[in-house]
Design an enzyme around this catalytic site. Structure first.
Site, mmCIF file in Angstrom:
data_model
loop_
_atom_site.group_PDB
_atom_site.id
_atom_site.type_symbol
_atom_site.label_atom_id
_atom_site.label_comp_id
_atom_site.label_asym_id
_atom_site.label_seq_id
_atom_site.Cartn_x
_atom_site.Cartn_y
_atom_site.Cartn_z
ATOM 1 N N SER A 196 0.831 -1.194 0.000
ATOM 2 C CA SER A 196 0.000 0.000 0.000
ATOM 3 C C SER A 196 0.866 1.245 0.000
ATOM 4 O O SER A 196 2.076 1.192 0.234
ATOM 5 C CB SER A 196 -0.914 0.018 1.229
ATOM 6 O OG SER A 196 -0.145 0.131 2.418
ATOM 7 N N LYS A 197 0.235 2.398 -0.239
ATOM 8 C CA LYS A 197 0.940 3.679 -0.201
ATOM 9 C C LYS A 197 1.579 3.902 1.160
ATOM 10 O O LYS A 197 2.665 4.460 1.280
ATOM 11 C CB LYS A 197 -0.047 4.811 -0.483
ATOM 12 C CG LYS A 197 -0.474 4.931 -1.929
ATOM 13 C CD LYS A 197 0.425 5.873 -2.680
ATOM 14 C CE LYS A 197 -0.177 6.260 -4.018
ATOM 15 N NZ LYS A 197 0.717 7.145 -4.779
ATOM 16 N N ARG A 198 0.875 3.465 2.198
ATOM 17 C CA ARG A 198 1.353 3.700 3.557
ATOM 18 C C ARG A 198 2.673 2.976 3.805
ATOM 19 O O ARG A 198 3.485 3.391 4.629
ATOM 20 C CB ARG A 198 0.290 3.213 4.554
ATOM 21 C CG ARG A 198 0.577 3.550 6.007
ATOM 22 C CD ARG A 198 -0.644 3.268 6.856
ATOM 23 N NE ARG A 198 -1.140 1.921 6.650
ATOM 24 C CZ ARG A 198 -0.644 0.848 7.296
ATOM 25 N NH1 ARG A 198 0.356 0.981 8.130
ATOM 26 N NH2 ARG A 198 -1.165 -0.344 7.082
#
Length: 486
Positions: free
Chosen positions: A254-256
């Protein structure tokens, strides 16, 4: 299956193109090319509340950047258009009416409030949530009259209440779901838009899709889709559910947890050829130990039975290696346009530079390039003299007597009338060292520092040949003035 292979990538334009989605598109593309088939792009925008024109623009850009050109679909056209679902509403509405007429589907007039109360009641009782089929047995004539009177409704599929539904996955074998676990899913919403399930099946049939390669998160939906194919009396395509791509720590990418979109990696300086190669090997292999492969080699080796059903971890360190190797292996002509773009973003105007010179510079500096952005740090000084000098380099190379030694170099460069090539200039510089009893390090290291502002770079004599002796002499004098004053 004897029909020509036709596969599709069918994203929803609601956000960025995730690398997992890109890998799905890539496997579809490879399979189509390997089988001499066709690769379609369909835009699934039935969820109008989340649709984003910007996301669609970015999606098309990123697919093209990665090299996944489609044969039919958005922006290309073809015999099965339109390829955007919001433009195909009459097709879904007609299909829903056909199922109702066959007794395979029915109109459901239950309000949203009733359905919400039903879910709350089922949850409180500890029961699975799902529609209770209240409208399933309404008389067809009454159902039609209520619809014609303007009463809102959805269309639901009549799922068999007994038995089980089995489909064959080409990676995982037979997968079976008891029908009792499937409620009567909505096919057409109150606003006339289809649900994902309805549009997906109708479009795949209409577009003559033979194989569906998609993420394994869709496995629970496939039994529902098979029931829809049976209700229509259509032959279903073959199914391949691809494993998820994991982050290095094992969770969802994910982006996180870092870069997760194709755009992220493009902006970080990765080459599309490297990302393509890397993604292709996440869950697939050519059957031997090859890693660095061209698209043509991947197409020649691609078969479905070489896809692993196991998840793969996204290792960006490995991707960097792929990128570095790709930079070294690509024809220099393919790197020149990217070099221009990177240097332009760094504020270096190359509009007056010819490709031949840039090709020489790219060839000289690319051994030290991992990401495209490295070109700026490694080569900007070719086009503008350094305004500062690496402190570590200064400490190592600029000693007492260095400026005097560089006086000899500047004089020799200014008076040089020999050939402007690295071999001749290198011989001249080494001859100067021998004549004056100087070690090469006493001259070459500070000369490199003066020319490019650091001690790391191409061979010094090749730098002088590229810059020219007059410019090189100017840079030596500028370094003397700047560093002798410190």
């Amino acid at each position: 299956m004897t029909r020509p292979v036709r596969v599709r990538f069918a994203p929803s334009p609601t956000g960025y193109l995730h690398v997992g989605g890109a890998r799905t598109a890539l496997f579809n593309w490879l399979f189509a090319r390997a089988q001499g088939g066709q690769f379609l792009l369909r835009i699934e925008d039935t969820d109008q509340t989340r649709y984003s024109p910007e996301a669609l623009h970015d999606l098309l850009r990123d697919l093209k950047w990665l090299g996944l050109q489609w044969d039919e679909g958005e922006g290309v056209g073809g015999p099965h258009g339109p390829y955007t679902q919001s433009q195909r509403l009459p097709l879904y509405q007609k299909a829903a009416e056909e199922l109702i007429a066959k007794g395979a589907a029915y109109r459901c007039f239950c309000s949203a409030e009733r359905l919400e109360a039903l879910r709350a009641e089922q949850t409180a009782a500890g029961k699975p949530t799902g529609y209770d089929r209240r409208c399933r047995n309404i008389d067809p004539g009454e159902s039609l009259r209520r619809a014609q009177a303007g009463e809102p409704f959805v269309v639901r599929l009549k799922v068999p209440e007994e038995g089980e539904t089995t489909f064959h996955d080409l990676l995982r074998g037979d997968i079976t779901t008891p029908n009792a676990q499937l409620d009567d899913m909505v096919l057409l919403k109150r606003d006339g838009f289809p649900t994902y399930h309805m549009a997906n099946v109708v479009d795949d049939h209409d577009m003559e899709i033979t194989h569906i390669l998609r993420g394994d998160e869709w496995i629970p939906s496939t039994s529902r889709h098979l029931l829809l194919y049976r209700a229509f009396g259509w032959e279903p395509p073959q199914f391949v559910h691809l494993p998820v791509i994991l982050s290095p720590s094992g969770g969802k990418l994910s982006k996180r947890k870092g870069a997760a979109s194709v755009g992220d990696f493009r902006d970080k300086g990765y080459l599309p050829e490297a990302l393509f190669n890397f993604l292709a090997l996440l869950g697939w292999g050519p059957g031997d130990d090859r890693e660095l492969m061209t698209k043509e080699e991947m197409v020649a080796a691609f078969t479905l039975d070489r896809i692993s059903p196991k998840s793969s971890a996204f290792d960006e360190t490995k991707l960097e290696w792929f990128n570095e190797q790709t930079v070294q292996r690509l024809p220099v002509e393919a790197l020149v346009p990217r070099f221009r773009e990177v240097l332009g973003k760094a504020g270096v105007d190359l509009s007056g530079e010819d490709d031949a010179r840039l090709a020489r510079i790219v060839e000289a500096v690319r051994p030290r390039v991992r990401l495209l952005g490295d070109f700026a740090a490694q080569a900007a000084w070719y086009f503008r003299a350094p305004s500062e000098y690496d402190p570590k380099g200064v400490k190592r190379a600029w000693k007492e007597g260095t400026s005097a030694n560089l006086d000899l170099v500047a004089d020799a460069l200014s008076s040089w009338n020999g050939p402007m090539d690295g071999e001749a200039l290198g011989a001249m510089l080494h001859g100067l060292c021998e004549k004056n009893g100087l070690g090469p390090g006493q001259v070459m290291m500070p000369l490199r520092l003066a020319l490019c502002g650091a001690l790391i770079g191409p061979d010094v004599s090749s730098i002088v040949a590229e810059l020219g002796t007059e410019e090189s002499a100017r840079r030596v004098r500028a370094a003397q003035a700047a560093l002798s004053a410190e």
